[in-house]
Design a protein around this motif. Structure first.
Motif, mmCIF file in Angstrom:
data_model
loop_
_atom_site.group_PDB
_atom_site.id
_atom_site.type_symbol
_atom_site.label_atom_id
_atom_site.label_comp_id
_atom_site.label_asym_id
_atom_site.label_seq_id
_atom_site.Cartn_x
_atom_site.Cartn_y
_atom_site.Cartn_z
ATOM 1 N N CYS A 157 -36.313 68.018 23.472
ATOM 2 C CA CYS A 157 -37.207 67.739 22.343
ATOM 3 C C CYS A 157 -36.740 66.537 21.523
ATOM 4 N N GLY A 158 -35.556 66.014 21.809
ATOM 5 C CA GLY A 158 -35.108 64.807 21.115
ATOM 6 C C GLY A 158 -33.936 65.017 20.158
ATOM 7 N N LYS A 159 -33.301 66.177 20.191
ATOM 8 C CA LYS A 159 -32.223 66.481 19.236
ATOM 9 C C LYS A 159 -31.047 65.508 19.376
ATOM 10 N N SER A 160 -30.550 65.406 20.604
ATOM 11 C CA SER A 160 -29.379 64.555 20.814
ATOM 12 C C SER A 160 -29.740 63.084 20.616
ATOM 13 N N THR A 161 -30.961 62.718 20.998
ATOM 14 C CA THR A 161 -31.410 61.343 20.783
ATOM 15 C C THR A 161 -31.385 61.018 19.291
ATOM 16 N N LEU A 162 -31.867 61.936 18.498
ATOM 17 C CA LEU A 162 -31.919 61.709 17.047
ATOM 18 C C LEU A 162 -30.526 61.412 16.486
ATOM 19 N N VAL A 163 -29.542 62.218 16.860
ATOM 20 C CA VAL A 163 -28.217 61.989 16.266
ATOM 21 C C VAL A 163 -27.547 60.738 16.827
ATOM 22 N N ARG A 164 -27.949 60.315 18.006
ATOM 23 C CA ARG A 164 -27.382 59.075 18.552
ATOM 24 C C ARG A 164 -27.932 57.837 17.855
ATOM 25 N N LEU A 165 -29.025 57.992 17.143
ATOM 26 C CA LEU A 165 -29.546 56.870 16.350
ATOM 27 C C LEU A 165 -28.686 56.630 15.110
ATOM 28 N N LEU A 166 -27.963 57.684 14.700
ATOM 29 C CA LEU A 166 -27.253 57.588 13.422
ATOM 30 C C LEU A 166 -26.066 56.645 13.470
ATOM 31 N N ASN A 167 -25.489 56.462 14.647
ATOM 32 C CA ASN A 167 -24.373 55.511 14.690
ATOM 33 C C ASN A 167 -24.668 54.366 15.651
ATOM 34 N N ALA A 168 -25.958 54.102 15.814
ATOM 35 C CA ALA A 168 -26.408 52.953 16.598
ATOM 36 C C ALA A 168 -25.985 53.009 18.059
ATOM 37 N N LEU A 169 -25.716 54.228 18.555
ATOM 38 C CA LEU A 169 -25.563 54.344 20.001
ATOM 39 C C LEU A 169 -26.908 54.051 20.660
ATOM 40 N N LEU A 170 -27.966 54.357 19.937
ATOM 41 C CA LEU A 170 -29.330 54.003 20.350
ATOM 42 C C LEU A 170 -29.990 53.265 19.192
ATOM 43 N N THR A 171 -30.930 52.390 19.524
ATOM 44 C CA THR A 171 -31.640 51.640 18.489
ATOM 45 C C THR A 171 -33.122 51.988 18.567
ATOM 46 N N PRO A 172 -33.725 52.346 17.446
ATOM 47 C CA PRO A 172 -35.147 52.734 17.508
ATOM 48 C C PRO A 172 -36.056 51.532 17.760
ATOM 49 N N GLN A 173 -37.219 51.828 18.371
ATOM 50 C CA GLN A 173 -38.211 50.759 18.581
ATOM 51 C C GLN A 173 -38.947 50.456 17.286
ATOM 52 N N ALA A 174 -39.045 51.449 16.422
ATOM 53 C CA ALA A 174 -39.712 51.240 15.136
ATOM 54 C C ALA A 174 -39.013 52.073 14.085
ATOM 55 N N GLY A 175 -39.075 51.612 12.831
ATOM 56 C CA GLY A 175 -38.509 52.369 11.725
ATOM 57 C C GLY A 175 -37.110 51.902 11.349
ATOM 58 N N GLN A 176 -36.576 52.540 10.331
ATOM 59 C CA GLN A 176 -35.265 52.154 9.806
ATOM 60 C C GLN A 176 -34.324 53.359 9.756
ATOM 61 N N VAL A 177 -33.049 53.080 10.028
ATOM 62 C CA VAL A 177 -31.991 54.066 9.814
ATOM 63 C C VAL A 177 -31.139 53.543 8.663
ATOM 64 N N LEU A 178 -31.031 54.311 7.584
ATOM 65 C CA LEU A 178 -30.189 53.910 6.460
ATOM 66 C C LEU A 178 -29.017 54.859 6.319
ATOM 67 N N LEU A 179 -27.825 54.310 6.229
ATOM 68 C CA LEU A 179 -26.629 55.114 5.998
ATOM 69 C C LEU A 179 -26.060 54.739 4.642
ATOM 70 N N PHE A 180 -25.883 55.704 3.792
ATOM 71 C CA PHE A 180 -25.367 55.470 2.439
ATOM 72 C C PHE A 180 -26.184 54.371 1.741
ATOM 73 N N GLY A 181 -27.482 54.360 1.998
ATOM 74 C CA GLY A 181 -28.379 53.420 1.332
ATOM 75 C C GLY A 181 -28.468 52.055 1.988
ATOM 76 N N GLU A 182 -27.717 51.855 3.057
ATOM 77 C CA GLU A 182 -27.677 50.539 3.692
ATOM 78 C C GLU A 182 -28.323 50.621 5.071
ATOM 79 N N GLU A 183 -29.228 49.682 5.358
ATOM 80 C CA GLU A 183 -29.905 49.745 6.655
ATOM 81 C C GLU A 183 -28.924 49.428 7.778
ATOM 82 N N LEU A 184 -28.974 50.259 8.812
ATOM 83 C CA LEU A 184 -28.093 50.078 9.965
ATOM 84 C C LEU A 184 -28.629 48.939 10.826
ATOM 85 N N THR A 185 -27.820 47.911 11.044
ATOM 86 C CA THR A 185 -28.227 46.781 11.879
ATOM 87 C C THR A 185 -27.118 46.481 12.884
ATOM 88 N N VAL A 186 -27.394 45.574 13.805
ATOM 89 C CA VAL A 186 -26.354 45.222 14.780
ATOM 90 C C VAL A 186 -25.148 44.605 14.079
#
Lengths: 286, 356
Positions: free
Chosen positions: A46-75
């Motif tokens: 259902c996407g559980k493990s995929t979701l958590v892999r987005l949190l440390n940029a192991l995966l990068t989303p095709q759309a949307g933003q991931v923010l950690l501590f208020g800062e957008e996660l970028t390369v």
């Protein structure tokens, strides 16, 4: 520079698909405060493990933003932000690198450029916490599945991350180890300095969390307290979760006219009660 | 405890589809030491004696590192004993023997490993599923049919056949790994913690499938699990291991009589038993009754006991045993933080009463 921000993680409009495959995650929005424990549940795939892999940029989303501590996660900032997130994977073999458990824990600490004395202190301290001191000089291949998982948790925590992701970390543990790990996760929450994500199928782990984020076919199907989650039969069904024996027994008793009026307490109360302290601690910090 | 004594009911359960109860696995004084003879020698099994009969479903439990996985790997010749003898079907495995002609044994004795990735090495799920049947002499067409059937029996759809196995989720990978073993149609099916990463609904489905393979097709099933409760209803027999030794062999009734030892052996007391003990403490008349295995059966027995003691007013008002859940939040308090805060600050009620 870090801004004043109570959110540890924010996901805004996340879509994700693996190459040439249909979307795994769709329109995911999530706000998780520092110090919260979020259990992520749902059926296989259902996407559980995929979701958590987005949190440390192991995966990068095709759309949307991931923010950690208020800062957008970028390369550009991923290496720095990643050092604040620890992950414990489903299969501990996926994270063993060293020739011994000690080397394996040291590997992550070397990456943080710590002094030798501090590395030794952390190895000893977290080995003791996870009860793996006697395993430190063993090759990972000599360990059983549960022992490997405890070593993997020690290697993660020794890096002293602020966000810890447990991806089904209790699933391979025997009962004693599972309960110890759950108690440790609860202890971490009470300290108030960790934000915890745990991908799980374990009912006790779900009940111990602050929130349950339920995924269905890549979308958020529910975001509830454990009590509200287990009271929603349709939601449970959609997530492939059957009621634990004890809850099913209470339901059956109710059907037979034995009313459990706000039956509560016991294990959950013991586990949940300390979280009042965590809430209080967080309240002081924010 | 001597051998595996069965109750009549379990004899019936195990004697599925007219199969005679023939001993097909026998271990005599088996020792196993990893890296035997080297400075790194580590003993994993000590003096293990075990008999298993055809068509039974065996639960194997024990704490981390107790030797469960080693035991399974001795039964299809992946490991050879370093002491004693292992007989499986018509093969006898002895220390130091050359591992020749074990293909015939492995066709009949399938092993699903603890980590599913260890089964998956091809570039599509279908190829992985066909590998076993092809290796054991089936035609390509037969192997393809068996692959699809095995996948469906695990509740997965044909659309996964062309996926790369390592692109699957953890739970899907686990199911595919079990299907690779099922596809070869072994007589003896051994599964090492097969439910570890499955959701609870999938766990139940898998155990129902194993019970069906055992009861309807006479297969012998050995399943390692940390969760005794999930297999308590289905298993004919239990083997409990601790520190490389078999410390218990017997049926479920005998196992649940050993509550204190279960804890010593690092095992969870099954949830059924914990609930039953809590209710028995409140309703002592339950103590004389056998443990009901399902929540439905337990609820019926408890309800009868509660009503039976409800002669006088308030007589049935008893403290509810410990429960692991809290009441649902009030309507309108659905947001997680509200519900959590409400539950945290609320008083916990423990009263339970019978209603008419």
């Amino acid at each position: 520079m870090e801004r004043e921000c109570t959110a540890a993680v924010e996901l805004r409009g996340i879509d994700f698909a693996y190459e040439q495959e249909q979307a795994v995650l769709r329109e995911i929005n999530l706000h998780v405060d520092r110090g919260e424990w979020v259990a992520i549940v749902g059926e296989s795939g259902c996407g559980k493990s995929t979701l958590v892999r987005l949190l440390n940029a192991l995966l990068t989303p095709q759309a949307g933003q991931v923010l950690l501590f208020g800062e957008e996660l970028t390369v550009h900032n991923a290496p720095l932000l990643r050092s604040r997130i620890g992950m414990v994977f489903q299969n501990p073999d996926n994270q063993f690198i060293g020739e011994s458990v000690e080397e394996d824990i040291a590997f992550g600490l070397e990456g943080l450029c710590l002094e030798r004395g501090e590395m030794e202190r952390r190895i000893a301290s977290y080995a003791q916490l996870l009860d793996i001191t006697s395993l430190l000089h063993k090759h990972p291949g000599e360990l059983s599945g549960g022992q490997k998982q405890r070593c993997a948790v020690a290697a993660c925590l020794a890096m002293e991350p602020e966000i810890v992701v447990f991806d089904e970390s209790t699933s391979m543990q025997d009962e004693r180890s599972r309960r110890e790990l759950l108690d440790m996760m609860d202890h971490m929450r009470r300290q108030g300095k960790y934000t915890i994500f745990s991908v799980t199928h374990d009912a006790d782990e779900m009940l111990a969390a602050d929130r349950i984020l339920a995924l269905k076919d890549g979308r958020v199907r529910g975001d509830r307290s454990p009590a509200a989650f287990f009271a929603d039969e349709a939601l449970l069904r959609d997530c492939g979760i059957t009621l634990p024996f004890r809850l099913k027994l209470e339901q059956e008793l109710n059907l037979l006219g034995i009313a459990t009026e706000d039956v509560a307490g016991g294990a959950a109360r013991k586990r949940k009660h300390p979280s009042n302290h965590a809430t209080a601690e967080r309240g002081q910090r924010t | 405890m001597n051998g595996m004594s069965l109750t009549d009911g379990q004899h019936e359960k195990g004697r599925a589809a007219g199969h005679e109860r023939e001993t097909i696995i026998e271990l005599r004084n088996v020792d196993y030491t990893y890296q035997a003879g080297s400075p790194f020698a580590a003993a994993a099994l000590h003096d293990v004696n075990l008999k298993i009969q055809r068509g039974t479903l065996i639960g194997i439990a024990g704490g981390t590192g107790c030797g469960k996985s080693t035991l399974l790997q001795l039964l299809n010749g992946l490991l050879l004993p370093t002491g004693g003898s292992v007989r499986v079907l018509d093969h006898t495995l002895l220390p130091g023997m050359k591992k020749l002609r074990l293909n015939a044994l492995r066709r009949r004795v399938g092993l699903s490993f603890q980590f599913p990735e260890q089964h998956l090495f091809e570039d599509t799920v279908e190829k992985d599923l066909m590998f076993g049947p092809l290796n054991f002499g089936f035609t390509r067409e037969e192997a393809r049919t068996k692959a699809a059937e095995a996948l469906r029996s695990m509740g997965l759809g044909d659309e996964l056949l062309n996926r790369h196995p390592l692109s699957l989720s953890g739970g899907q990978m686990r199911k595919v790994a079990i299907a690779t073993v099922l596809a070869a149609g072994p007589e003896v099916l051994m599964l090492d913690e097969p439910t570890a990463t499955l959701d609870s609904a999938a766990r139940r489905e898998l155990i129902a499938l194993l019970a069906r393979l055992c009861r309807e097709e006479g297969r012998t099933i050995l399943m390692v699990t940390h969760r005794i409760e999930e297999l308590l209803e289905a298993a004919d027999e239990w083997v409990v291991m601790n520190e490389g030794r078999i410390v218990f062999q017997g049926d479920a009734d005998e196992l649940v009589d050993r509550t204190n030892e279960l804890r010593e052996w690092g095992l969870a007391v099954p949830e059924q038993l914990r609930c039953w003990e809590e209710w028995t403490a409140r309703l002592p008349q339950l103590a004389a009754l056998p443990l009901p295995r399902t929540p439905e059966a337990m609820a019926r027995v408890i309800a009868e006991a509660v009503r039976g003691s409800a002669g006088a007013p308030d007589a049935v008002r008893v403290s509810a045993p410990e429960s692991i859940h809290r009441s649902a939040p009030a309507p309108g308090s659905e947001s997680p933080s509200e519900a959590v805060n409400e539950a945290r600050s609320g008083e916990w009620e423990h009263d339970l009463c019978a209603t008419n």
